[in-house]
Design an enzyme around this catalytic site. Structure first.
Site, PDB file in Angstrom:
ATOM      1  CG  HIS A  54      -1.931  -1.074   1.291  1.00 41.68           C
ATOM      2  ND1 HIS A  54      -2.796  -1.210   1.993  1.00 41.68           N
ATOM      3  CD2 HIS A  54      -2.248  -2.157   0.450  1.00 41.68           C
ATOM      4  CE1 HIS A  54      -3.732  -2.200   1.842  1.00 41.68           C
ATOM      5  NE2 HIS A  54      -3.402  -2.639   0.723  1.00 41.68           N
TER       6      HIS A  54
ATOM      7  CD  GLU B 127      -1.729   3.968   3.638  1.00 40.44           C
ATOM      8  OE1 GLU B 127      -1.201   3.390   2.588  1.00 40.44           O
ATOM      9  OE2 GLU B 127      -2.892   4.271   4.089  1.00 40.44           O
TER      10      GLU B 127
ATOM     11  CB  CYS C 209      -6.501  -0.410   4.837  1.00 36.47           C
ATOM     12  SG  CYS C 209      -4.648  -1.215   5.136  1.00 36.47           S
TER      13      CYS C 209
ATOM     14  CB  CYS D   3      -1.706   1.309   6.383  1.00 39.57           C
ATOM     15  SG  CYS D   3      -1.352   0.471   4.851  1.00 39.57           S
TER      16      CYS D   3
HETATM   17 ZN   LIG Z   1      -3.187   0.273   3.809  1.00 40.16          ZN
END
Ligand SMILES: [Zn+2]
Length: 182
Positions: free
Chosen positions: A66, A68, A102, A105
């Protein structure tokens, strides 16, 4: 007044936040153009970008990449190269991201002690800052420290990008398998 969290962290001014979000959105658009979930982010430490990322899940065939996570790795690398204390750096770093982090993360951000996340739209499917779970603020004794979230920056644009992406991903669309570009 306004003692903050005691670690000397000063939240950025609104105008500054908007500038960084503009850049995060640009990265999200780049993700979309590359067939990735359009999420972009920046990690800003004392007015300097130490990491920036966009979603790279499809490109790397790794579901954990992701935006992040990509940005976190860059900050860690920077700390290593400069011989800086990563704890001090992350404790003064703000994450700007186009979509609510999410669950995965959000947990990573807690473990790194990031104090503040500024984000665009909500993440209805996987959001870890209130939408599905509230990892950012929950009382989780052994999982880092809670962080503040400021949502809603340029949210409409961020949602528009997601809609565009998921429309193209529609399994009913006849050429959903023709996405590989090489
Ligand atoms: Zn994430």
């Amino acid at each position: 007044m306004g003692e903050g969290d005691g670690a000397g962290f000063q939240p950025p001014q609104k105008q500054e936040q908007e500038q960084w979000m503009e850049r995060a959105l640009t990265m999200a658009k780049e993700a979309l153009e590359n067939g990735e979930v359009p999420v972009g982010c920046l990690m800003v430490y004392r007015n300097e970008i130490l990491g920036q990322g966009r979603n790279e899940v499809n490109e790397t065939k790794n579901a954990t990449r992701h935006a992040e996570m990509v940005a976190i790795d860059q900050v860690l690398k920077w700390c290593h190269q400069k011989g800086r204390d990563r704890k001090e750096v992350f404790e003064h770093t703000v994450l700007y991201v186009t979509v609510e982090p999410c669950i995965m993360c959000a947990a990573a951000l807690r473990l790194l002690n990031i104090p503040l996340v500024v984000y665009g739209c909500q993440n209805e499917r996987f959001g870890g800052c209130g939408s599905v779970l509230n990892i950012s603020q929950d009382d989780l004794l052994y999982t880092g420290t809670p962080f503040q979230c400021l949502g809603g920056y340029r949210a409409e644009e961020a949602v528009e990008l997601l809609k565009t992406f998921y429309k193209a991903e529609n399994p009913n669309a006849p050429k959903s398998k023709a996405r590989k570009k090489h």
